[in-house]
Motif scaffolding. Sequence first.
Motif, PDB file in Angstrom:
ATOM      1  N   ALA A 210       0.147  -5.404 -23.204  1.00  0.00           N
ATOM      2  CA  ALA A 210       0.581  -6.410 -24.332  1.00  0.00           C
ATOM      3  C   ALA A 210       0.828  -5.817 -25.538  1.00  0.00           C
ATOM      4  O   ALA A 210       1.617  -6.195 -26.309  1.00  0.00           O
ATOM      5  CB  ALA A 210      -0.756  -7.274 -24.573  1.00  0.00           C
ATOM      6  N   TYR A 211       0.012  -4.721 -25.893  1.00  0.00           N
ATOM      7  CA  TYR A 211       0.267  -3.966 -27.085  1.00  0.00           C
ATOM      8  C   TYR A 211       1.316  -3.156 -27.331  1.00  0.00           C
ATOM      9  O   TYR A 211       2.040  -3.319 -28.279  1.00  0.00           O
ATOM     10  CB  TYR A 211      -0.891  -2.934 -27.301  1.00  0.00           C
ATOM     11  CG  TYR A 211      -0.925  -2.222 -28.801  1.00  0.00           C
ATOM     12  CD1 TYR A 211      -1.283  -2.950 -29.706  1.00  0.00           C
ATOM     13  CD2 TYR A 211      -0.691  -0.736 -28.543  1.00  0.00           C
ATOM     14  CE1 TYR A 211      -1.103  -1.994 -31.048  1.00  0.00           C
ATOM     15  CE2 TYR A 211      -0.839  -0.094 -29.913  1.00  0.00           C
ATOM     16  CZ  TYR A 211      -0.919  -0.752 -31.077  1.00  0.00           C
ATOM     17  OH  TYR A 211      -0.718   0.009 -32.226  1.00  0.00           O
ATOM     18  N   GLU A 231      12.070 -11.997 -26.892  1.00  0.00           N
ATOM     19  CA  GLU A 231      11.569 -12.196 -25.345  1.00  0.00           C
ATOM     20  C   GLU A 231      10.504 -11.208 -25.272  1.00  0.00           C
ATOM     21  O   GLU A 231       9.564 -11.434 -24.510  1.00  0.00           O
ATOM     22  CB  GLU A 231      12.463 -11.671 -24.416  1.00  0.00           C
ATOM     23  CG  GLU A 231      13.776 -12.734 -24.576  1.00  0.00           C
ATOM     24  CD  GLU A 231      15.182 -12.211 -23.740  1.00  0.00           C
ATOM     25  OE1 GLU A 231      15.253 -11.204 -23.302  1.00  0.00           O
ATOM     26  OE2 GLU A 231      16.036 -13.152 -23.712  1.00  0.00           O
ATOM     27  N   ARG A 232      10.512 -10.068 -25.837  1.00  0.00           N
ATOM     28  CA  ARG A 232       9.413  -9.127 -25.767  1.00  0.00           C
ATOM     29  C   ARG A 232       7.994  -9.628 -26.303  1.00  0.00           C
ATOM     30  O   ARG A 232       6.928  -9.493 -25.934  1.00  0.00           O
ATOM     31  CB  ARG A 232       9.869  -7.784 -26.243  1.00  0.00           C
ATOM     32  CG  ARG A 232       8.815  -6.615 -25.894  1.00  0.00           C
ATOM     33  CD  ARG A 232       8.645  -6.448 -24.480  1.00  0.00           C
ATOM     34  NE  ARG A 232       9.836  -6.159 -23.674  1.00  0.00           N
ATOM     35  CZ  ARG A 232       9.770  -5.718 -22.487  1.00  0.00           C
ATOM     36  NH1 ARG A 232       8.748  -5.492 -21.726  1.00  0.00           N
ATOM     37  NH2 ARG A 232      10.995  -5.474 -21.656  1.00  0.00           N
ATOM     38  N   TYR A 233       8.306 -10.487 -27.678  1.00  0.00           N
ATOM     39  CA  TYR A 233       7.194 -10.783 -28.137  1.00  0.00           C
ATOM     40  C   TYR A 233       6.647 -11.863 -27.259  1.00  0.00           C
ATOM     41  O   TYR A 233       5.282 -11.940 -27.232  1.00  0.00           O
ATOM     42  CB  TYR A 233       7.593 -11.683 -29.539  1.00  0.00           C
ATOM     43  CG  TYR A 233       7.767 -10.746 -30.805  1.00  0.00           C
ATOM     44  CD1 TYR A 233       6.684  -9.504 -31.084  1.00  0.00           C
ATOM     45  CD2 TYR A 233       8.789 -10.574 -31.452  1.00  0.00           C
ATOM     46  CE1 TYR A 233       6.914  -8.946 -32.329  1.00  0.00           C
ATOM     47  CE2 TYR A 233       9.059  -9.957 -32.608  1.00  0.00           C
ATOM     48  CZ  TYR A 233       8.049  -8.945 -32.851  1.00  0.00           C
ATOM     49  OH  TYR A 233       8.131  -8.332 -34.161  1.00  0.00           O
ATOM     50  N   ALA A 234       7.483 -12.838 -26.667  1.00  0.00           N
ATOM     51  CA  ALA A 234       6.751 -13.891 -25.788  1.00  0.00           C
ATOM     52  C   ALA A 234       6.093 -13.166 -24.601  1.00  0.00           C
ATOM     53  O   ALA A 234       5.046 -13.590 -24.077  1.00  0.00           O
ATOM     54  CB  ALA A 234       8.107 -14.633 -25.227  1.00  0.00           C
ATOM     55  N   ARG A 235       6.699 -11.946 -24.194  1.00  0.00           N
ATOM     56  CA  ARG A 235       5.959 -11.312 -22.970  1.00  0.00           C
ATOM     57  C   ARG A 235       4.606 -10.752 -23.493  1.00  0.00           C
ATOM     58  O   ARG A 235       3.569 -10.847 -22.626  1.00  0.00           O
ATOM     59  CB  ARG A 235       6.782  -9.934 -22.607  1.00  0.00           C
ATOM     60  CG  ARG A 235       6.262  -9.151 -21.517  1.00  0.00           C
ATOM     61  CD  ARG A 235       7.146  -8.239 -21.074  1.00  0.00           C
ATOM     62  NE  ARG A 235       6.794  -7.308 -20.046  1.00  0.00           N
ATOM     63  CZ  ARG A 235       7.358  -7.437 -18.784  1.00  0.00           C
ATOM     64  NH1 ARG A 235       8.228  -8.177 -18.616  1.00  0.00           N
ATOM     65  NH2 ARG A 235       6.712  -6.729 -17.724  1.00  0.00           N
ATOM     66  N   ALA A 239       0.894 -11.874 -21.991  1.00  0.00           N
ATOM     67  CA  ALA A 239      -0.272 -10.832 -21.362  1.00  0.00           C
ATOM     68  C   ALA A 239      -1.476 -10.944 -22.186  1.00  0.00           C
ATOM     69  O   ALA A 239      -2.730 -10.741 -21.692  1.00  0.00           O
ATOM     70  CB  ALA A 239       0.436  -9.641 -21.410  1.00  0.00           C
ATOM     71  N   ILE A 240      -1.401 -11.293 -23.534  1.00  0.00           N
ATOM     72  CA  ILE A 240      -2.647 -11.000 -24.163  1.00  0.00           C
ATOM     73  C   ILE A 240      -3.558 -12.396 -24.030  1.00  0.00           C
ATOM     74  O   ILE A 240      -4.721 -12.089 -24.339  1.00  0.00           O
ATOM     75  CB  ILE A 240      -2.629 -11.063 -25.864  1.00  0.00           C
ATOM     76  CG1 ILE A 240      -3.683 -10.349 -26.712  1.00  0.00           C
ATOM     77  CG2 ILE A 240      -2.016 -12.335 -26.267  1.00  0.00           C
ATOM     78  CD1 ILE A 240      -3.498 -10.209 -27.932  1.00  0.00           C
ATOM     79  N   GLY A 241      -2.968 -13.366 -23.747  1.00  0.00           N
ATOM     80  CA  GLY A 241      -3.918 -14.495 -23.226  1.00  0.00           C
ATOM     81  C   GLY A 241      -4.499 -15.029 -24.565  1.00  0.00           C
ATOM     82  O   GLY A 241      -4.144 -15.028 -25.727  1.00  0.00           O
ATOM     83  N   THR A 245      -7.977  -9.574 -29.941  1.00  0.00           N
ATOM     84  CA  THR A 245      -7.873  -8.073 -30.378  1.00  0.00           C
ATOM     85  C   THR A 245      -7.460  -7.712 -31.821  1.00  0.00           C
ATOM     86  O   THR A 245      -6.883  -8.698 -32.434  1.00  0.00           O
ATOM     87  CB  THR A 245      -6.641  -7.446 -29.621  1.00  0.00           C
ATOM     88  OG1 THR A 245      -5.460  -7.955 -30.061  1.00  0.00           O
ATOM     89  CG2 THR A 245      -7.091  -7.727 -28.139  1.00  0.00           C
ATOM     90  N   PRO A 246      -7.677  -6.903 -32.466  1.00  0.00           N
ATOM     91  CA  PRO A 246      -7.631  -6.716 -33.874  1.00  0.00           C
ATOM     92  C   PRO A 246      -5.905  -6.597 -34.330  1.00  0.00           C
ATOM     93  O   PRO A 246      -5.747  -7.232 -35.354  1.00  0.00           O
ATOM     94  CB  PRO A 246      -7.913  -5.033 -34.175  1.00  0.00           C
ATOM     95  CG  PRO A 246      -8.814  -4.682 -33.079  1.00  0.00           C
ATOM     96  CD  PRO A 246      -8.243  -5.566 -31.863  1.00  0.00           C
ATOM     97  N   TRP A 247      -4.954  -6.670 -33.505  1.00  0.00           N
ATOM     98  CA  TRP A 247      -3.521  -6.810 -33.611  1.00  0.00           C
ATOM     99  C   TRP A 247      -3.003  -8.239 -33.134  1.00  0.00           C
ATOM    100  O   TRP A 247      -1.794  -8.468 -33.639  1.00  0.00           O
ATOM    101  CB  TRP A 247      -2.903  -5.535 -32.895  1.00  0.00           C
ATOM    102  CG  TRP A 247      -3.380  -5.358 -31.695  1.00  0.00           C
ATOM    103  CD1 TRP A 247      -4.296  -4.515 -31.163  1.00  0.00           C
ATOM    104  CD2 TRP A 247      -2.566  -6.284 -30.525  1.00  0.00           C
ATOM    105  NE1 TRP A 247      -4.132  -4.561 -29.882  1.00  0.00           N
ATOM    106  CE2 TRP A 247      -3.317  -5.367 -29.374  1.00  0.00           C
ATOM    107  CE3 TRP A 247      -1.540  -6.953 -30.444  1.00  0.00           C
ATOM    108  CZ2 TRP A 247      -2.889  -5.826 -28.121  1.00  0.00           C
ATOM    109  CZ3 TRP A 247      -1.212  -7.379 -28.981  1.00  0.00           C
ATOM    110  CH2 TRP A 247      -1.922  -6.847 -27.977  1.00  0.00           C
ATOM    111  N   ARG A 248      -3.946  -8.925 -32.721  1.00  0.00           N
ATOM    112  CA  ARG A 248      -3.268 -10.295 -32.338  1.00  0.00           C
ATOM    113  C   ARG A 248      -2.850 -11.297 -33.502  1.00  0.00           C
ATOM    114  O   ARG A 248      -1.704 -11.595 -33.406  1.00  0.00           O
ATOM    115  CB  ARG A 248      -4.521 -11.228 -31.819  1.00  0.00           C
ATOM    116  CG  ARG A 248      -4.129 -12.641 -31.235  1.00  0.00           C
ATOM    117  CD  ARG A 248      -5.553 -13.386 -30.860  1.00  0.00           C
ATOM    118  NE  ARG A 248      -4.849 -14.726 -30.452  1.00  0.00           N
ATOM    119  CZ  ARG A 248      -4.833 -14.848 -29.299  1.00  0.00           C
ATOM    120  NH1 ARG A 248      -4.980 -14.230 -28.119  1.00  0.00           N
ATOM    121  NH2 ARG A 248      -4.369 -16.211 -28.744  1.00  0.00           N
TER     122      ARG A 248
END
Length: 373
Positions: A210-211, A231-235, A239-241, A245-248
């Motif tokens: 995810a990161y 598309e990659r942001y959506a992926r 994945a992060i659900g 996380t600090p970068w969410r």
Amino acid sequence: MTRLYRRSARSPPEIRLPAVALVAIVKDEARSLGRLLDSVRGLVDEMIVVDTGSSDQTVAIARAAGAKVSHFEWIGDFAAARNFALSQTSAPWRLVLDADEWLDRDTSDLRAVCAEQPSFVGRIARSDRFDSDVAGRRETLVSRVWISRLLPIGVTYTGAIHEQVAHDLPTRMVPLHAFHDGYEDRQLARKGDRNLEILAQLAQSGRSDAYLDYQYAKELERKGELIAAAERYARSLSAIGADDTPWREGLICAALVAFGRVRAFDAAFELIDRETARYANSADFWFCVGSFLMDAAQANPQIGAQFLGPIENAFLRCLEIGERDDGAEGVIGRGSFLAAQNLHALYVATGRETKAGEYAALAMRTPRSEKNF
């Protein structure tokens, strides 16, 4: 009478071990390496510079500045290079900076921090200067992040790119502040596509997560490949659900803006509905909501009037919350002058001159007021 003379034993010269070392990995950084080394001179006991294959004057500049220079053959793995660099010093504390970063000497108290036992990882503040589209023009903005860069001996890195420190120690915000200009358009162009190529290889080999998907999306966006970036942001979001996380928050904000640019409106509205409760007190979140709604209104002029109220409310909420000081990633101005700029533009566009005037003064403040930047 024989007199016995006892020669006084001379104490051996005191050997002063380094308490803190600068540790940097570099390649073709003649532009900025001298600036970095000057910024830490007298504050560190040792300057470690590891070159990964420069063809310019980088090595000469490092040696002339008094740095200890070593060489590491580049193998496409940033963690490997950083760990080699860390191995070149015995200092109990290591300040890890890149050549396009420099320490703010006026607001940093490195010696006081490094007088403590090396039993924690220090998170330093970093101001990042970057270029972005603002109201139809290219602007230089500043974001503020807190990153783990003051490392005690024994802490190493993991990850081929966008590497992270691996440790089980407590972390602490420390009074150190650095500047960074590597995200400016001209610097990104100079560096080329090395990061993008590594991230693409990891994705193709199934070793992404995810990161890394988040970082891959940002690189794609910088290259102008907006659909692929969205598309990659959506992926990454999938994945992060629900993980916190600090970068969410940075991912949520970046995805909202990207979805607006490629007109993925359903995905954006779904994301807003899902995340509003979590980030109700984040000016960065509301700023990106407002920016997305502006894109949606422009793309749907027949119903654009329906978005005017929510757009106004989003940016007013930014000003109500104000600038953040919680140590999370954020863009300076989203809780003040950047939100005011958008409100001013909104009121001018809708003929509300009195309201526009109320925000004109605040909208004039620019990110270039950031000290020493």
